[in-house]
Design a protein around this motif. Structure first.
Motif, PDB file in Angstrom:
ATOM      1  N   UNK A   1       0.620  -1.106  -0.056  1.00 42.92           N
ATOM      2  CA  UNK A   1       0.082  -0.022  -0.006  1.00 42.92           C
ATOM      3  C   UNK A   1       0.882   1.115   0.019  1.00 42.92           C
ATOM      4  N   UNK A   2       1.869   1.163   0.833  1.00 46.57           N
ATOM      5  CA  UNK A   2       2.986   2.320   0.961  1.00 46.57           C
ATOM      6  C   UNK A   2       3.644   2.786  -0.385  1.00 46.57           C
ATOM      7  N   UNK A   3       4.144   1.337  -1.083  1.00 50.27           N
ATOM      8  CA  UNK A   3       4.957   1.295  -2.225  1.00 50.27           C
ATOM      9  C   UNK A   3       3.863   2.314  -3.317  1.00 50.27           C
ATOM     10  N   UNK A   4       2.865   2.053  -3.164  1.00 52.84           N
ATOM     11  CA  UNK A   4       1.659   2.473  -4.170  1.00 52.84           C
ATOM     12  C   UNK A   4       1.656   4.093  -4.156  1.00 52.84           C
ATOM     13  N   UNK A   5       2.068   4.548  -3.058  1.00 53.82           N
ATOM     14  CA  UNK A   5       1.721   5.841  -2.871  1.00 53.82           C
ATOM     15  C   UNK A   5       2.411   6.957  -3.924  1.00 53.82           C
ATOM     16  N   UNK A   6       3.747   6.667  -4.157  1.00 50.85           N
ATOM     17  CA  UNK A   6       4.420   7.814  -5.164  1.00 50.85           C
ATOM     18  C   UNK A   6       3.886   7.648  -6.546  1.00 50.85           C
ATOM     19  N   UNK A   7       3.435   6.432  -6.877  1.00 52.17           N
ATOM     20  CA  UNK A   7       2.713   6.406  -8.067  1.00 52.17           C
ATOM     21  C   UNK A   7       1.429   7.033  -8.109  1.00 52.17           C
ATOM     22  N   UNK A   8       0.623   6.516  -6.995  1.00 56.05           N
ATOM     23  CA  UNK A   8      -0.559   7.694  -6.989  1.00 56.05           C
ATOM     24  C   UNK A   8      -0.377   9.247  -6.944  1.00 56.05           C
ATOM     25  N   UNK A   9       0.465   9.558  -6.240  1.00 54.56           N
ATOM     26  CA  UNK A   9       0.642  10.979  -6.171  1.00 54.56           C
ATOM     27  C   UNK A   9       0.928  11.314  -7.544  1.00 54.56           C
ATOM     28  N   UNK A  10       1.861  10.884  -8.204  1.00 54.15           N
ATOM     29  CA  UNK A  10       2.236  11.450  -9.664  1.00 54.15           C
ATOM     30  C   UNK A  10       0.891  11.268 -10.649  1.00 54.15           C
ATOM     31  N   UNK A  11       0.400  10.317 -10.647  1.00 58.64           N
ATOM     32  CA  UNK A  11      -0.779  10.118 -11.498  1.00 58.64           C
ATOM     33  C   UNK A  11      -1.938  11.073 -11.224  1.00 58.64           C
ATOM     34  N   UNK A  12      -2.179  11.331  -9.832  1.00 59.54           N
ATOM     35  CA  UNK A  12      -3.077  12.327  -9.495  1.00 59.54           C
ATOM     36  C   UNK A  12      -2.527  13.699  -9.713  1.00 59.54           C
ATOM     37  N   UNK A  13      -1.421  13.996  -9.877  1.00 60.36           N
ATOM     38  CA  UNK A  13      -0.754  15.513 -10.086  1.00 60.36           C
ATOM     39  C   UNK A  13      -1.044  15.649 -11.574  1.00 60.36           C
ATOM     40  N   UNK A  14      -0.567  14.317 -12.561  1.00 61.87           N
ATOM     41  CA  UNK A  14      -0.805  14.496 -13.722  1.00 61.87           C
ATOM     42  C   UNK A  14      -2.148  14.844 -14.310  1.00 61.87           C
TER      43      UNK A  14
END
Length: 174
Positions: free
Chosen positions: A145-158
């Motif tokens: 779950x924590x590992x997905x965090x950075x990818x989730x943040x990047x996609x939400x920003x994009x």
């Protein structure tokens, strides 16, 4: 190296029509996610909790969303990826501890109204485990779950900046 990522995709469904919950679940399953947990608690939204393996979170999440979108009713689009902003209750649930246990620990500043960036929380918790081996929580259980965090943040920003088309998940033309 393959890594497991645990994340939620939240899709907006087309307005003006009713959506059968079972048909929506079938859409997710048809995309190849037989073990997905489906949520339809808020009208007009569909959430899918997924676990997927891959090399990096952003690619894995985007591939999953791209597989699901064509199965959904026409006019659906990716609204949000989670985890991104999380509450202490979210984190405590993943760590299988009480929220009050986290409130007693040093935490980063919230971004807004009790919501924290998942990546900042992970950094603080990892540091606490390193500095105090007696800390009593199992972060390994929550690592996907924590590992997905950075990818989730990047996609939400994009998505927010319009760099990624929410309906096709293609890079938007400049």
């Amino acid at each position: 190296m393959m890594e497991l990522f645990e994340f939620d995709l939240v899709f907006s469904l087309p307005e003006g029509s009713t959506h059968d919950v079972f048909a929506l679940a079938d859409c997710i399953y048809a995309a190849g996610f037989d073990d997905a947990v489906i949520g339809t608690g808020q009208p007009g939204l569909l959430a899918a909790s997924l676990e997927c393996e891959g090399e990096d979170a952003e690619t894995v999440i985007r591939q999953a969303a791209r597989a699901i979108l064509p199965q959904l009713p026409a006019g659906s689009w990716l609204r949000e990826v989670r985890p991104d902003l999380v509450s202490l209750a979210d984190v405590a649930g993943r760590l299988q501890i009480k929220r009050q246990s986290l409130q007693k620990r040093p935490m980063p500043q919230p971004v807004t109204h009790g919501l924290y960036r998942v990546t900042e929380i992970f950094g603080v918790l990892t540091q606490q485990l390193t500095e105090k081996p007696s800390v009593r929580f199992d972060i390994d259980h929550a690592k996907p779950w924590f590992a997905a965090g950075k990818g989730a943040q990047r996609l939400n920003a994009r998505l927010a900046l319009g760099d990624l088309d929410a309906a096709s998940l293609d890079i938007a033309a400049a």
